[in-house]
Design a protein around this motif. Structure first.
Motif, short mmCIF file in Angstrom:
data_model
loop_
_atom_site.label_atom_id
_atom_site.label_comp_id
_atom_site.label_asym_id
_atom_site.label_seq_id
_atom_site.Cartn_x
_atom_site.Cartn_y
_atom_site.Cartn_z
N LEU A 43 -1.25 8.69 -11.95
CA LEU A 43 -0.60 8.41 -10.81
C LEU A 43 0.63 9.03 -10.46
O LEU A 43 1.07 9.61 -9.38
CB LEU A 43 -0.20 6.99 -10.77
CG LEU A 43 0.49 6.33 -9.60
CD1 LEU A 43 -0.19 6.23 -8.56
CD2 LEU A 43 0.90 5.03 -9.79
N LEU A 47 1.20 11.78 -7.11
CA LEU A 47 2.25 11.41 -6.27
C LEU A 47 2.92 12.52 -5.95
O LEU A 47 3.43 12.85 -4.66
CB LEU A 47 3.23 10.41 -6.61
CG LEU A 47 2.83 9.14 -6.70
CD1 LEU A 47 3.89 8.10 -7.50
CD2 LEU A 47 2.48 8.19 -5.50
N ILE A 51 3.65 13.67 -1.68
CA ILE A 51 4.81 13.84 -1.10
C ILE A 51 4.75 15.31 -0.36
O ILE A 51 5.50 15.19 0.65
CB ILE A 51 6.02 13.54 -2.44
CG1 ILE A 51 6.08 11.97 -2.93
CG2 ILE A 51 7.34 13.95 -1.71
CD1 ILE A 51 6.92 11.81 -4.12
N PRO A 71 -3.25 10.42 -4.81
CA PRO A 71 -2.91 9.43 -5.90
C PRO A 71 -4.01 8.45 -6.72
O PRO A 71 -4.10 8.25 -7.65
CB PRO A 71 -1.82 8.66 -5.46
CG PRO A 71 -1.52 9.56 -4.36
CD PRO A 71 -2.56 10.10 -3.54
#
Length: 91
Positions: A43, A47, A51, A71
């Motif tokens: 995870l 991420l 982002i 993710p």
């Protein structure tokens, strides 16, 4: 054939040494912990590109779908790898 860990005789068609495996047991709790650890790492690694994608391209319709899929895919992959690795470690 001899086992590389314990040095005892192992049948040629054996996948694991019956002497080494018999002593070590992986509990369900160990497998769950491995899955949680692998999923958390997956995870986190998922991420980062999410982002970056949202920052670089903005929240356009197609980019959001891709950004949120990354993710999920890395979490699922990390979960599976973590569980398999915990089971194969024979703690």
């Amino acid at each position: 054939m001899l086992c590389s860990k314990c040095g005892q005789d192992v049948p040629a068609d054996a996948i694991y040494c019956p002497h080494c495996v018999g002593e070590r047991k992986t509990t369900d709790q160990d497998v769950i912990r491995g899955g949680i650890r692998g999923g958390s790492i997956g995870l986190f690694l998922g991420l980062l590109p999410m982002i970056w994608l949202l920052y670089h391209f903005g929240a356009e319709r197609g980019i959001k779908a891709i950004a949120f899929t990354v993710p999920i895919a890395t979490f699922t992959t990390g979960l599976i790898i973590g569980m398999v690795k915990a089971k194969r470690d024979w703690k």
